[in-house]
Design a protein around this motif. Structure first.
Motif, short mmCIF file in Angstrom:
data_model
loop_
_atom_site.label_atom_id
_atom_site.label_comp_id
_atom_site.label_asym_id
_atom_site.label_seq_id
_atom_site.Cartn_x
_atom_site.Cartn_y
_atom_site.Cartn_z
N VAL A 364 -7.39 -7.48 -4.34
CA VAL A 364 -7.25 -6.11 -4.83
C VAL A 364 -6.00 -6.04 -5.70
O VAL A 364 -4.97 -6.66 -5.39
CB VAL A 364 -7.17 -5.12 -3.66
N LEU A 365 -6.07 -5.28 -6.80
CA LEU A 365 -5.00 -5.23 -7.77
C LEU A 365 -4.18 -3.95 -7.63
O LEU A 365 -4.69 -2.90 -7.20
CB LEU A 365 -5.59 -5.31 -9.18
N ALA A 366 -2.91 -4.05 -8.03
CA ALA A 366 -2.03 -2.89 -7.96
C ALA A 366 -2.47 -1.80 -8.94
O ALA A 366 -2.54 -0.62 -8.58
CB ALA A 366 -0.60 -3.32 -8.26
N THR A 367 -2.78 -2.20 -10.16
CA THR A 367 -3.14 -1.23 -11.19
C THR A 367 -4.47 -0.57 -10.85
O THR A 367 -5.44 -1.23 -10.52
CB THR A 367 -3.24 -1.92 -12.54
N GLY A 368 -4.50 0.74 -10.94
CA GLY A 368 -5.74 1.47 -10.71
C GLY A 368 -6.01 1.86 -9.27
O GLY A 368 -7.03 2.50 -8.99
N TRP A 369 -5.13 1.47 -8.34
CA TRP A 369 -5.37 1.76 -6.93
C TRP A 369 -4.92 3.19 -6.63
O TRP A 369 -3.73 3.51 -6.65
CB TRP A 369 -4.60 0.78 -6.05
N THR A 370 -5.89 4.05 -6.37
CA THR A 370 -5.63 5.45 -6.00
C THR A 370 -6.18 5.68 -4.60
O THR A 370 -6.61 4.75 -3.91
CB THR A 370 -6.29 6.40 -6.99
N ALA A 371 -6.18 6.94 -4.19
CA ALA A 371 -6.71 7.27 -2.86
C ALA A 371 -8.22 7.11 -2.80
O ALA A 371 -8.79 6.98 -1.70
CB ALA A 371 -6.33 8.70 -2.49
#
Length: 809
Positions: A364-371
C-alpha cells in the motif's frame, strides 16, 4: 555409446592439455606480468576439481577476459577482477541493499533503509532461492554467484580495507565482506527498478490517515523509471544480411544509463571452454553478461514502453482505513514492523521503527491514502530472480532460435526489449519482458473508477474491490499474472529491426507491429524525436544519402553513423528559427524586455546542426529548445485549463503537427507566427548575456566530464548519441557533471570468420579516481575512437597490453 570411465579419463586429459596449452599461449605470446594468488582448496563446484581457479587476462583499457573451467571458478575470477576496479561502488551498494545507509551516512537515507530492510526481513529472496529452476536459479547461476562473492572477498582480504587503492572507501567502516544474499538482493532490485523501486519512498512512508474525514491526497503517478537516477534509455539496431554490404549481420548496442553509482556497465569477456564464450557488459554486481555477443549471436536491450506495474484502487472498510473490501468482504492489510539504525548528528545510533502495509495485490502506498481509499502497487517483477538464468542462457546461445528458447524458458527480462542478430543474417525484435497480464477487455471492465478513467492510458489503475480484476494467466507463461511468449510483440527480418525506446509499432516501418495489448505500448502515436532520428539514420545509410560512401552498412559506417552527432530538433526547426530571427532581430522576452538577438541568430545560421566538440551553436540551441519546450508546454497547459482554450493550445509551436499517417516526418518546423519561439530565444539570449557567456560557446567548452570535453546532446533535443548533464547551464558557461547518456556502445559484425567487435565504455572501466582506467575510454570517446576488442585466443594473446593474473581460492 555411454560415457564410460575410460572416456571420462580421456576427456579429462584433453581438458588438461587444452588448459596448459591456452595458458602457455597466453604467457608466451607477449611479455606479461603474472600474479598468482593461491589459497587452500575449499569447494568442489560443478562437480569438478576442488577449489576455484581462474585466469584474468586484461587487454587494452583494462578489459578483463576471464577464463575458467566451471561456473564457480568463472564467477571467482570475475568477482576478483571487478573488485580490483570497482570495489567501493559495490561495497556501498551492499550497504544500501542491507538497509544500513542511515547507520553510516545519516538520516537522509531513512526511507531507502526502511524499504530495503523490509525486503531483507521478508525472507522473499530465501524463498525464491529454495525454488527449482526456472523460477529459482539454475545450478550454474548459483555457482557463478557463489564464486563471484568469493572472488570479491578474496581481493578484499588480500588487499585490506586500509590499503584499498580507491580513496573513496579506503579505511571506511562500512566496507567488509559480502555474501551471496547481497548479490541476489541486488539482482532482485535490478528487476524491480521499473516497478517497486520507483515507489520506495511511497512504500516506506505509507501510513493510514489519523483522523476522519481526511484531506484527499493525489493518486500516485510516478513514471516507471529507475528510482536511483535519471530516466534510462537506449538505441538498439540489428542489421540483417539485406542491410549490410558484405551480407553479414551486424548489431549496434547503445544503452543510455547513469554515469555514476551502481547502475553502470562493466565490460568483460567470460569463457568456459566448450560451455560459454560471451563478451559484452554487465551491470555492476551482476556476474552475467546482459548486453553482448557470442561467436554466432549478438544482442542488446532497450527500455520497453510496456507498463511495468499496475495500481489497484482499494475501497476501504467503513471506519477501518487498514482494511479493504474485495467482493463485499473486508480483508485486513498485512503489516510488517521494520526497524533500522540511524546515526544522528551527534554521532549516536538510535533505532527507528515503522510499520509497512500491504494488500493481496502488493504494498500500500502513502500517496492517495484517505479514510475511504488507498492505492496498492502490483509489480510482476517483485519476486523475479529468473533474469540471471536467462542472461546466462543467452550468453551461451549461438543463434536466434537458441536465444528465443532461453527467453521462453525463463521469461525473466524485467523491463527491456531484445534486439538481436545471428551469423545467418537474420535479425529479430521482441518484447519478451515481464508485463502484467492485463488485456484490453480487462481494462474496459476494470478501469472503472473516476481516478482510473482520468489517467488511462497513461496509468493502469484497476478496481481492487473485485477479484475479477486480478491479473490473468496464459498457459505458456512461466507463472500466473504475466503474458506468455505467445503474446509477446515480435518481428523477424533480414533487413533490420530497431528501437529507441518507442513502442513496438515502428520497429521497422516496412512491417509495423500491431495487435498487442495496449499495456505493451501505443500504435499510431508520435514516436518522439530520437526514435524518428534513429529510423532516419538507418534509412539514409541504406540509401547512401548520408554521404558515408556506398549505400548499405559496413562496420566502419555503422560506427560513423552512431557518433555522427545529429540533432533532430535542429534538423526540423533550426532553419525556421533563423528565418524568424532574421525577420525580428529584436525580440520581446516574457517580462516585456526587448532583447537584440542578431549575434545569436548569426551563430545559429553558421552552425551545422551537429553536436561536435567544436560546434558553435549547439549549446545555444539546447538552451533555446529546452526553454521553448518547457515554457510553451506550461503555457499550453494553462490555456487548456482556461475556458475555450483547448483549440488554442492543441497544435503548439510546430508548423506541421503530428499526423499518424505520416509518423516519421511529423511534427516538423517552427510556426513562424507563434510568439513562443521568439519569447524563448529572447530569454535564452538574455540569460547568456547576464551570465557573461557567449552564445557562440562551443559544446566542448561547455560540456565536460572532469577535464575531458564531450560531444553529444540530450534526449529532449532528439539526439541519438545521448549525453545528459545533471543540471542546467551554469553562470560560468559550463554544464555540471554528466548524469547519464551513452554508456556501453558496441558495434559488432558476425562474419564467417568470427565476430568483429568495436566498443566504447564512455565512463571507463573503473570508478576509482586513482586507476589508469578511470578516464582512458572517456578520452577515447571524446575523440570518437573505438576499442578493437579481442574475442579469439589469438586476438587476446596478441594484444600488446596483455597482462595476466591467475587467481585460486
Amino acid at each position: 555409446m555411454r560415457n564410460c570411465p575410460s572416456r571420462r579419463m580421456a576427456n579429462a586429459r584433453r581438458f588438461r592439455r587444452w588448459w596448459i596449452t591456452a595458458l602457455v599461449a597466453a604467457l608466451s605470446a607477449v611479455t606479461v606480468a603474472v600474479v598468482v594468488v593461491t589459497d587452500r582448496a575449499s569447494t568442489t563446484p560443478d562437480g569438478g576439481n576442488a577449489g576455484y581457479q581462474a585466469t584474468i587476462r586484461r587487454t587494452a583499457y583494462g578489459i578483463p577476459h576471464v577464463l575458467a573451467r566451471d561456473h564457480a571458478s568463472l564467477g571467482f575470477g570475475y568477482g576478483y577482477a571487478f573488485a580490483q576496479d570497482n570495489l567501493c561502488v559495490l561495497a556501498e551498494r551492499v550497504v544500501t541493499l542491507r538497509g544500513e545507509r542511515s547507520r553510516y551516512f545519516g538520516v537522509a537515507d531513512l526511507d531507502s533503509d526502511i524499504y530495503h530492510r523490509a525486503v531483507q526481513e521478508s525472507g522473499l529472496v530465501r524463498r525464491l532461492l529454495d525454488r527449482a529452476a526456472p523460477l529459482g536459479p539454475t545450478r550454474q547461476v548459483r555457482d557463478l554467484v557463489d564464486g563471484y562473492v568469493a572472488g570479491y572477498n578474496r581481493y578484499l582480504r588480500d588487499t585490506g580495507v586500509a590499503r584499498l587503492p580507491d580513496p573513496t572507501c579506503r579505511g571506511k567502516d562500512w566496507v567488509g565482506p559480502i555474501t551471496a544474499s547481497d548479490i541476489w538482493h541486488g539482482a532482485l532490485e535490478v528487476n524491480r527498478q521499473a516497478g517497486s523501486g520507483t515507489f520506495q519512498k511511497d512504500i516506506a512512508t505509507a501510513a493510514p490517515p489519523r483522523a476522519r474525514p481526511s484531506r484527499p491526497r493525489p493518486v500516485p503517478s510516478p513514471d516507471p523509471v529507475l528510482s536511483s537516477g535519471p530516466v534510462p534509455g537506449s538505441n538498439g539496431w540489428a542489421l540483417g544480411r539485406e542491410a549490410t554490404r558484405g551480407g553479414s549481420a551486424m548489431l549496434l548496442a547503445n544503452p543510455h544509463y547513469p554515469w555514476t553509482g551502481s547502475n553502470r556497465f562493466y565490460q568483460v569477456h567470460l569463457t568456459i571452454p566448450g560451455q560459454l564464450n560471451v563478451s559484452g557488459a554487465s551491470l555492476y554486481g551482476t556476474p552475467v553478461v546482459q548486453i553482448g555477443h557470442t561467436a554466432g549471436l549478438a544482442w542488446t536491450h532497450t527500455v520497453s514502453h510496456a507498463r511495468r506495474f499496475t495500481l489497484y484502487e482499494l475501497d476501504l472498510a467503513d471506519g477501518d482505513p487498514t482494511s479493504y473490501v474485495v467482493d463485499g468482504r473486508a480483508e485486513p492489510m498485512r503489516q510488517q514492523r521494520v526497524t533500522v539504525t540511524v546515526r544522528g548528528a551527534d554521532g549516536k545510533a538510535r533505532p527507528v521503527t515503522r510499520v509497512l502495509y500491504s494488500s493481496r495485490y502488493g504494498p500500500v502506498l502513502a500517496t492517495g491514502w484517505t479514510a475511504t481509499t488507498a492505492f496498492a502497487l502490483a509489480d510482476p517483477n517483485a519476486a523475479n530472480l529468473r533474469s540471471m538464468n536467462e542472461w546466462l542462457a543467452m550468453g551461451a546461445a549461438q543463434n536466434l532460435a537458441q536465444l528465443r528458447a532461453a527467453q521462453n524458458t525463463y521469461q525473466g527480462l524485467p523491463f527491456v526489449y531484445t534486439i538481436a542478430a545471428d551469423s545467418g543474417g537474420t535479425v529479430s525484435f521482441a518484447d519478451a519482458s515481464v508485463v502484467p497480464h492485463v488485456t484490453d477487455s480487462q481494462t474496459r471492465r476494470c478501469i472503472t473508477t473516476a481516478q482510473g478513467r482520468a489517467r488511462y492510458p497513461g496509468r493502469f489503475i484497476l478496481d481492487g474491490s473485485t477479484a475479477a480484476c486480478a491479473w490473468g494467466a496464459d498457459a505458456d507463461a512461466v507463472e500466473p499474472g504475466v503474458f506468455g511468449p505467445g503474446r509477446h510483440p515480435r518481428l523477424t527480418r533480414t533487413d533490420y529491426v530497431s528501437n529507441s525506446n518507442n513502442s513496438p509499432w515502428l520497429t521497422n516501418p516496412e512491417a509495423p507491429i500491431s495487435g498487442y495489448p495496449r499495456i505493451y505500448g501505443d500504435t499510431g502515436a508520435d514516436p518522439g524525436l530520437r526514435p524518428r532520428l534513429s529510423l532516419d539514420m538507418i534509412s539514409q545509410r541504406l540509401s547512401g544519402a548520408d554521404g558515408l560512401r556506398e549505400a548499405g552498412f559496413t562496420l566502419e559506417t555503422l560506427q560513423a553513423t552512431t557518433l555522427s552527432g545529429r540533432n533532430h530538433s535542429a534538423d526540423l526547426a533550426r532553419a525556421d528559427l533563423v528565418a524568424i530571427c532574421r525577420a525580428h532581430p529584436v525580440m520581446t522576452a516574457g517580462d516585456g524586455t526587448r532583447v537584440n538577438v542578431r549575434q545569436a541568430c548569426d551563430t545559429l545560421a553558421r552552425w551545422n546542426g551537429r553536436s561536435g566538440l567544436d560546434s558553435r551553436g549547439a549549446v545555444l540551441w539546447r538552451e533555446f529548445f529546452t526553454r521553448l519546450h518547457r515554457d510553451a508546454g506550461a503555457k499550453a497547459n494553462a490555456e487548456r485549463r482556461a475556458p475555450g482554450g483547448e483549440k488554442a493550445a492543441k497544435d503548439g509551436w510546430w508548423r506541421v503537427p503530428f499526423d499518424r499517417d505520416d509518423p516519421l516526418t511529423t511534427p516538423r518546423g517552427l510556426d513562424r507566427d507563434h510568439l513562443a519561439a521568439r519569447r524563448a530565444l529572447a530569454e535564452t539570449v538574455r540569460a547568456f548575456r547576464d551570465s557573461g557567456t557567449s552564445p557562440a560557446v562551443t559544446l566542448g567548452e561547455a560540456q565536460r566530464r572532469g577535464a575531458v570535453p564531450l560531444h553529444g546532446c540530450t534526449d529532449l533535443e532528439g539526439c541519438f548519441d545521448l549525453v545528459e548533464p545533471s543540471g542546467p547551464l551554469r553562470s560560468d558557461g559550463r554544464y555540471p557533471e554528466i548524469a547519464n547518456g551513452s554508456s556501453f556502445i558496441m558495434a559488432v559484425e558476425l562474419t564467417p570468420q568470427g565476430p568483429r567487435a568495436r566498443t566504447i565504455l564512455t565512463y571507463s572501466q573503473s570508478a576509482n579516481p586513482a586507476s589508469p582506467h578511470h578516464t582512458d575510454q572517456t578520452e577515447l570517446y571524446s575523440r570518437k575512437k573505438w576499442v578493437n576488442v579481442g574475442f579469439t585466443e589469438h586476438e587476446i594473446n596478441s594484444d600488446p597490453e596483455l597482462r595476466t593474473t591467475t587467481v585460486r581460492g
